[in-house]
Design an enzyme around this catalytic site. Sequence first.
Site, PDB file in Angstrom:
ATOM      1  N   GLN A 165      -5.382   7.221  -4.661  1.00 27.50           N
ATOM      2  CA  GLN A 165      -5.464   6.589  -6.100  1.00 27.50           C
ATOM      3  C   GLN A 165      -6.896   7.153  -6.540  1.00 27.50           C
ATOM      4  O   GLN A 165      -8.111   6.987  -5.785  1.00 27.50           O
ATOM      5  CB  GLN A 165      -5.576   5.208  -5.821  1.00 27.50           C
TER       6      GLN A 165
ATOM      7  N   ARG B  98       0.823  -1.205   0.001  1.00 29.64           N
ATOM      8  CA  ARG B  98       0.102  -0.019   0.077  1.00 29.64           C
ATOM      9  C   ARG B  98       0.862   1.300   0.154  1.00 29.64           C
ATOM     10  O   ARG B  98       1.888   1.357   0.722  1.00 29.64           O
ATOM     11  CB  ARG B  98      -0.960  -0.145   1.064  1.00 29.64           C
TER      12      ARG B  98
HETATM   13  P1  NAI Z   1      -1.350 -12.121   4.543  1.00 26.86           P
HETATM   14  O1  NAI Z   1      -2.460 -11.717   5.567  1.00 26.86           O
HETATM   15  O2  NAI Z   1      -1.477 -13.399   4.060  1.00 26.86           O
HETATM   16  O3  NAI Z   1       0.053 -11.342   5.032  1.00 26.86           O
HETATM   17  C1  NAI Z   1       0.316 -10.238   5.741  1.00 26.86           C
HETATM   18  C2  NAI Z   1       1.658 -10.747   6.520  1.00 26.86           C
HETATM   19  O4  NAI Z   1       2.066  -9.411   7.021  1.00 26.86           O
HETATM   20  C3  NAI Z   1       1.190 -11.355   7.686  1.00 26.86           C
HETATM   21  O5  NAI Z   1       2.116 -12.626   7.940  1.00 26.86           O
HETATM   22  C4  NAI Z   1       1.479 -10.278   8.932  1.00 26.86           C
HETATM   23  O6  NAI Z   1       1.670 -10.857  10.187  1.00 26.86           O
HETATM   24  C5  NAI Z   1       2.463  -9.262   8.379  1.00 26.86           C
HETATM   25  N1  NAI Z   1       2.386  -8.037   8.840  1.00 26.86           N
HETATM   26  C6  NAI Z   1       1.413  -7.322   9.217  1.00 26.86           C
HETATM   27  N2  NAI Z   1       1.823  -6.185   9.912  1.00 26.86           N
HETATM   28  C7  NAI Z   1       3.035  -6.229   9.795  1.00 26.86           C
HETATM   29  C8  NAI Z   1       4.210  -5.466  10.219  1.00 26.86           C
HETATM   30  N3  NAI Z   1       4.001  -4.391  11.045  1.00 26.86           N
HETATM   31  N4  NAI Z   1       5.531  -5.602   9.928  1.00 26.86           N
HETATM   32  C9  NAI Z   1       5.650  -6.679   9.440  1.00 26.86           C
HETATM   33  N5  NAI Z   1       4.658  -7.679   9.153  1.00 26.86           N
HETATM   34  C10 NAI Z   1       3.377  -7.409   9.180  1.00 26.86           C
HETATM   35  O7  NAI Z   1      -1.610 -10.780   3.158  1.00 26.86           O
HETATM   36  P2  NAI Z   1      -1.270 -10.931   1.765  1.00 26.86           P
HETATM   37  O8  NAI Z   1      -2.268 -11.840   0.903  1.00 26.86           O
HETATM   38  O9  NAI Z   1       0.260 -11.395   1.741  1.00 26.86           O
HETATM   39  O10 NAI Z   1      -1.288  -9.530   1.430  1.00 26.86           O
HETATM   40  C11 NAI Z   1      -0.498  -8.691   1.878  1.00 26.86           C
HETATM   41  C12 NAI Z   1      -0.978  -7.249   1.370  1.00 26.86           C
HETATM   42  O11 NAI Z   1      -0.626  -6.998   0.050  1.00 26.86           O
HETATM   43  C13 NAI Z   1      -2.535  -6.976   1.454  1.00 26.86           C
HETATM   44  O12 NAI Z   1      -2.863  -6.440   2.897  1.00 26.86           O
HETATM   45  C14 NAI Z   1      -2.586  -5.704   0.548  1.00 26.86           C
HETATM   46  O13 NAI Z   1      -2.398  -4.682   1.395  1.00 26.86           O
HETATM   47  C15 NAI Z   1      -1.513  -6.138  -0.728  1.00 26.86           C
HETATM   48  N6  NAI Z   1      -1.920  -6.385  -1.815  1.00 26.86           N
HETATM   49  C16 NAI Z   1      -1.812  -5.576  -2.931  1.00 26.86           C
HETATM   50  C17 NAI Z   1      -2.082  -6.092  -4.087  1.00 26.86           C
HETATM   51  C18 NAI Z   1      -1.997  -5.314  -5.240  1.00 26.86           C
HETATM   52  O14 NAI Z   1      -2.551  -5.193  -6.380  1.00 26.86           O
HETATM   53  N7  NAI Z   1      -0.915  -4.403  -5.417  1.00 26.86           N
HETATM   54  C19 NAI Z   1      -3.021  -7.289  -4.342  1.00 26.86           C
HETATM   55  C20 NAI Z   1      -3.181  -7.865  -3.171  1.00 26.86           C
HETATM   56  C21 NAI Z   1      -2.920  -7.642  -1.747  1.00 26.86           C
END
Ligand code: NAI
Length: 395
Positions: free
Chosen positions: A320, A291
């Site tokens: 955005q 993000r």
């Molecule tokens: P997920 O929930 O599988 O993994 C997120 C990980 O980040 C978790 O392991 C969590 O413990 C960790 N995390 C949370 N806060 C943290 C912090 N302060 N420091 C370090 N680690 C932390 O989520 P996923 O599927 O991997 O997606 C992650 C993010 O990617 C989404 O929330 C979204 O914002 C972004 N995303 C972007 C897309 C795009 O089109 N650019 C599409 C899909 C997701």
Amino acid sequence: TLLTPAVAVTAVTAIAVPTRSVASLRTFATTTPKKAKIMAILYKGGKAAEEEPRLLGTVENKLGLSDWLKQQGHEFIVTDDKEGPGSVFQKEIHDTDILITTPFHPGYLTADLFKKAKKLKLCVTAGVGSDHIDLNAANEHNVTVAEVTDSNTSSVAEHVVMSILLLIRNYTPAHEQIVGGEWDVAPVARLSFDLEDKVVGTIGAGRIGRKVLKRLQPFGCKELLYFDYAEMSKADSEALSVRRVEKIEDMVAQCDVVTINCPLHEQTLGLFNEELLSKMKKGAYLVNTARGAICVAEDVQKALESGQLSGYAGDVWNIQPAPKDHPWRSMRNPLGGGNGMVPHISGTSLDAQLRYASGTRDIIKRHLEGSLQEPANLIVENGEYATKAYGSRKN
Ligand code: NAI
């Protein structure tokens, strides 16, 4: 102002899950009416969407839900008009039962809008990443927030690997030369390296972070690192040949490339500011497909322009659509390269659109039937966080 992140996350001080008694919850009808009002905020696809029906995430193609919902007698409003009190989104939210949004053209459901949304029971994110919904307010108002978990994680992981390569090989200025009729190898090659033997670290090792690590295996990196408050099992970290670093400052100081793969929440808003950027190795690369507001826009710009960063790439912006004069559009490193920015496209390949459109339909179907949701899709439910990914809360 231009660079104020337009995010729905609450203030940095509001880290704890709000404590509520059941009596403090607003009283809602417990079930969605047989004839529900459903609103989707999508982006306009124009001619491209008319010609390509697989562009499902557009106003024109309506996630492929229109006939299905209308046959059941539901009202279905689809709009891209989302900003300001006069917008369709804000005017129609007061009696909407189900809201569908996407991170690509986010309808920001703020705490104030939650107060107006008196009938709202379900918010579905067609994609992954629900930071544009104020999740603490969703908890307070007992609204369920669900997303189509894993629908586009491979798409993003591929984009991350591509972005790392295009930055480290100095691809963009080389390509611009060719389009501009030039041929001059040295100015490009002077800042072009191999990924082999470099240290790469991910902030967040969830679904996307792990897929990135997996895809980096054949490149022969010197070391792969991760920073995440959730520790991987020994088996997983061994399978991915990755080492955990407990302090973010220690991790970024060791990396030639950092990739951000965590959600945006109170603890990650503005995480990459001047201070953290200054702790990175001089001339390192930063890729952010998570993000935009996880990075402070002006601080990234300064770091790139000073050469502290050699490159910054990603598809996510703090606002955005990004305004025409957003500095991330034109910023460059001192040698004239290092910008790998694109619009928010990494998670919206046609393959991903098919997955998140069908996942959205499944979430709505279950909700309308009153059956249980896939647990992995739930972000908040019954006034509580259903995932640990949005901050290290004790839930
Ligand atoms: P997920 O929930 O599988 O993994 C997120 C990980 O980040 C978790 O392991 C969590 O413990 C960790 N995390 C949370 N806060 C943290 C912090 N302060 N420091 C370090 N680690 C932390 O989520 P996923 O599927 O991997 O997606 C992650 C993010 O990617 C989404 O929330 C979204 O914002 C972004 N995303 C972007 C897309 C795009 O089109 N650019 C599409 C899909 C997701």
